[in-house]
Design a protein around this motif. Structure first.
Motif, PDB file in Angstrom:
ATOM      1  N   ASP A 185     -61.451  41.686 -15.668  1.00 45.03           N
ATOM      2  CA  ASP A 185     -61.572  40.266 -15.307  1.00 45.03           C
ATOM      3  C   ASP A 185     -60.307  39.774 -14.613  1.00 45.03           C
ATOM      4  O   ASP A 185     -60.377  39.023 -13.630  1.00 45.03           O
ATOM      5  CB  ASP A 185     -61.847  39.423 -16.555  1.00 45.03           C
ATOM      6  N   GLN A 186     -59.143  40.202 -15.121  1.00 46.49           N
ATOM      7  CA  GLN A 186     -57.882  39.767 -14.527  1.00 46.49           C
ATOM      8  C   GLN A 186     -57.709  40.354 -13.125  1.00 46.49           C
ATOM      9  O   GLN A 186     -57.230  39.676 -12.206  1.00 46.49           O
ATOM     10  CB  GLN A 186     -56.696  40.173 -15.407  1.00 46.49           C
ATOM     11  N   LEU A 187     -58.120  41.608 -12.948  1.00 46.68           N
ATOM     12  CA  LEU A 187     -58.019  42.228 -11.628  1.00 46.68           C
ATOM     13  C   LEU A 187     -58.884  41.498 -10.602  1.00 46.68           C
ATOM     14  O   LEU A 187     -58.493  41.348  -9.440  1.00 46.68           O
ATOM     15  CB  LEU A 187     -58.410  43.704 -11.705  1.00 46.68           C
ATOM     16  N   MET A 188     -60.033  41.024 -11.026  1.00 44.62           N
ATOM     17  CA  MET A 188     -60.890  40.258 -10.129  1.00 44.62           C
ATOM     18  C   MET A 188     -60.216  38.954  -9.730  1.00 44.62           C
ATOM     19  O   MET A 188     -60.265  38.538  -8.559  1.00 44.62           O
ATOM     20  CB  MET A 188     -62.245  39.991 -10.792  1.00 44.62           C
ATOM     21  N   LYS A 189     -59.554  38.299 -10.708  1.00 45.23           N
ATOM     22  CA  LYS A 189     -58.815  37.070 -10.410  1.00 45.23           C
ATOM     23  C   LYS A 189     -57.645  37.359  -9.464  1.00 45.23           C
ATOM     24  O   LYS A 189     -57.372  36.582  -8.546  1.00 45.23           O
ATOM     25  CB  LYS A 189     -58.304  36.445 -11.708  1.00 45.23           C
ATOM     26  N   ASP A 190     -56.953  38.474  -9.715  1.00 39.77           N
ATOM     27  CA  ASP A 190     -55.824  38.855  -8.853  1.00 39.77           C
ATOM     28  C   ASP A 190     -56.289  39.045  -7.416  1.00 39.77           C
ATOM     29  O   ASP A 190     -55.658  38.557  -6.472  1.00 39.77           O
ATOM     30  CB  ASP A 190     -55.193  40.167  -9.351  1.00 39.77           C
ATOM     31  N   LYS A 191     -57.410  39.747  -7.267  1.00 42.53           N
ATOM     32  CA  LYS A 191     -57.918  40.024  -5.915  1.00 42.53           C
ATOM     33  C   LYS A 191     -58.287  38.727  -5.198  1.00 42.53           C
ATOM     34  O   LYS A 191     -57.959  38.537  -4.022  1.00 42.53           O
ATOM     35  CB  LYS A 191     -59.125  40.957  -5.989  1.00 42.53           C
ATOM     36  N   THR A 192     -58.951  37.821  -5.907  1.00 44.01           N
ATOM     37  CA  THR A 192     -59.338  36.533  -5.313  1.00 44.01           C
ATOM     38  C   THR A 192     -58.105  35.750  -4.886  1.00 44.01           C
ATOM     39  O   THR A 192     -58.054  35.191  -3.776  1.00 44.01           O
ATOM     40  CB  THR A 192     -60.157  35.706  -6.322  1.00 44.01           C
ATOM     41  N   GLU A 193     -57.080  35.718  -5.749  1.00 46.34           N
ATOM     42  CA  GLU A 193     -55.846  34.973  -5.448  1.00 46.34           C
ATOM     43  C   GLU A 193     -55.119  35.580  -4.250  1.00 46.34           C
ATOM     44  O   GLU A 193     -54.646  34.865  -3.357  1.00 46.34           O
ATOM     45  CB  GLU A 193     -54.928  34.990  -6.676  1.00 46.34           C
ATOM     46  N   ILE A 194     -55.049  36.900  -4.198  1.00 45.22           N
ATOM     47  CA  ILE A 194     -54.293  37.560  -3.131  1.00 45.22           C
ATOM     48  C   ILE A 194     -55.030  37.461  -1.796  1.00 45.22           C
ATOM     49  O   ILE A 194     -54.414  37.257  -0.744  1.00 45.22           O
ATOM     50  CB  ILE A 194     -53.982  39.017  -3.531  1.00 45.22           C
ATOM     51  N   LYS A 195     -56.351  37.574  -1.824  1.00 42.34           N
ATOM     52  CA  LYS A 195     -57.120  37.400  -0.583  1.00 42.34           C
ATOM     53  C   LYS A 195     -56.943  35.980  -0.041  1.00 42.34           C
ATOM     54  O   LYS A 195     -56.815  35.780   1.178  1.00 42.34           O
ATOM     55  CB  LYS A 195     -58.607  37.709  -0.830  1.00 42.34           C
ATOM     56  N   ALA A 196     -56.923  34.991  -0.940  1.00 43.08           N
ATOM     57  CA  ALA A 196     -56.707  33.603  -0.518  1.00 43.08           C
ATOM     58  C   ALA A 196     -55.316  33.432   0.076  1.00 43.08           C
ATOM     59  O   ALA A 196     -55.127  32.706   1.066  1.00 43.08           O
ATOM     60  CB  ALA A 196     -56.905  32.654  -1.697  1.00 43.08           C
ATOM     61  N   TYR A 197     -54.334  34.128  -0.509  1.00 35.94           N
ATOM     62  CA  TYR A 197     -52.961  34.079   0.013  1.00 35.94           C
ATOM     63  C   TYR A 197     -52.908  34.597   1.453  1.00 35.94           C
ATOM     64  O   TYR A 197     -52.325  33.969   2.331  1.00 35.94           O
ATOM     65  CB  TYR A 197     -52.039  34.892  -0.889  1.00 35.94           C
ATOM     66  N   PHE A 198     -53.533  35.742   1.688  1.00 35.47           N
ATOM     67  CA  PHE A 198     -53.506  36.310   3.040  1.00 35.47           C
ATOM     68  C   PHE A 198     -54.325  35.484   4.016  1.00 35.47           C
ATOM     69  O   PHE A 198     -53.986  35.406   5.208  1.00 35.47           O
ATOM     70  CB  PHE A 198     -54.003  37.761   3.019  1.00 35.47           C
ATOM     71  N   ASP A 199     -55.375  34.830   3.549  1.00 36.87           N
ATOM     72  CA  ASP A 199     -56.155  33.966   4.433  1.00 36.87           C
ATOM     73  C   ASP A 199     -55.319  32.805   4.968  1.00 36.87           C
ATOM     74  O   ASP A 199     -55.559  32.295   6.061  1.00 36.87           O
ATOM     75  CB  ASP A 199     -57.370  33.395   3.689  1.00 36.87           C
TER      76      ASP A 199
END
Length: 313
Positions: free
Chosen positions: A294-308
């Motif tokens: 669950d945390q890895l999914m949150k990490d991925k969402t946060e990091i993708k938003a950062y790069f966007d």
């Protein structure tokens, strides 16, 4: 650009022509280094001479201060890549041995600078070539004896502080990757090969490429980072973990593992580079693998938003 490995005393000129010679260790090739090399390049172009940058195979502190475990911002290959980008013609590498460390200032000038056929020497204000009380930039004209021109670069400042490799190493160790970027003028990069891991990421749906890196490189603070990872010449947005895999019971060894977004290939053994952008969280021991997933999914969402939101670089 060509890499030339020197021996002391220098027996032959790299080139038959005169050269512009930039001196320094240049770990990280940070903003201060870039300004120095660009100034040397300007002079080389004005005089129609090749630009040679001379560095050492190890940091002098390994010898002078007996620092056996000195950590570097760059491998020689990574440094060479940066010098190529700056338009350097030759990167000359001198072995920094115990014997070499004991030579006098005049010996260095006569048997290195002059033997390299220097027309102009460009170095930072704090460059030394022996005991710093004597072998410093202030006294270099005395040892040069009019045989070459000297250009001294002043202290480089960022927000009131000197731009230096020591400060950058500390920023990376503290996980301050954005500060490291501001001081270096480029993102910190770690390169190596992809090794076999425990495949725990695959089991969780987040397969990772495990970096096998040079042991003497500075390792970022334990935690999770927004990164970009290069494989086969292509950069992918990624999240990278620096840690001990505490949730799955591997507390003794540090792993650097990148989960590349939109990537699913078998790449074991291939070269790999990680470009570090931002520290996002620390390492956490979860009670279950489901919590970790669950945390890895949150990490991925946060990091993708950062790069966007970021400008691609």
């Amino acid at each position: 650009m060509k890499i030339v490995h020197l021996t002391y005393p220098v027996k032959e000129n790299i080139l038959s022509s005169k050269i512009v010679l930039a001196l320094g260790f240049f770990d990280g090739v940070h903003l201060g280094h870039q300004r120095l090399v660009r100034r040397a390049k300007e002079i080389a172009e004005q005089k129609n001479l090749p630009l040679v940058v001379m560095t050492f195979d190890r940091h002098p502190k390994e010898i002078y201060e007996d620092k056996k475990n000195f950590k570097y911002l760059e491998t020689l290959e990574e440094k060479a890549d940066k010098m190529t980008e700056l338009g350097v013609d030759y990167l000359a590498v001198m072995p920094f041995t115990k014997k070499f460390s004991s030579i006098g200032a005049q010996d260095f000038v006569d048997n290195v600078i002059v033997k390299l056929n220097a027309d102009t020497v460009v170095a930072g204000f704090d460059y030394t070539y022996g005991p710093k009380e004597i072998a410093n930039m202030e006294h270099l004209p005395d040892f040069a004896k009019g045989r070459f021109d000297i250009v001294m670069m002043p202290k480089q400042i960022f927000e009131g502080k000197k731009i230096g490799s020591t400060e950058i190493r500390q920023a990376i160790k503290d996980g301050k990757m954005e500060l490291a970027y501001e001081l270096m003028g480029h993102h910190y990069v770690m390169s190596g090969t992809i090794g076999h891991g425990k495949r725990n990421g695959h089991k969780l749906g987040f397969p990772t490429a495990n970096l096998i890196w040079a042991e003497h490189k500075v390792i970022p603070k334990i935690g999770v980072y927004a990164t970009k990872t290069e494989i086969d010449g292509k950069w992918y947005e990624s999240m990278t973990s620096v840690g001990y895999n505490v949730t799955i019971g591997q507390p003794d060894k540090i792993y650097i593992e990148s989960n590349l977004f939109d990537f699913n290939q078998d790449v074991y053994g291939k070269p790999m580079k990680i470009k570090w952008y931002k520290y996002t969280r620390g390492e956490v021991k979860f009670d279950s693998l489901d919590e970790l997933k669950d945390q890895l999914m949150k990490d991925k969402t946060e990091i993708k938003a950062y790069f966007d939101q970021e400008v691609a670089n």
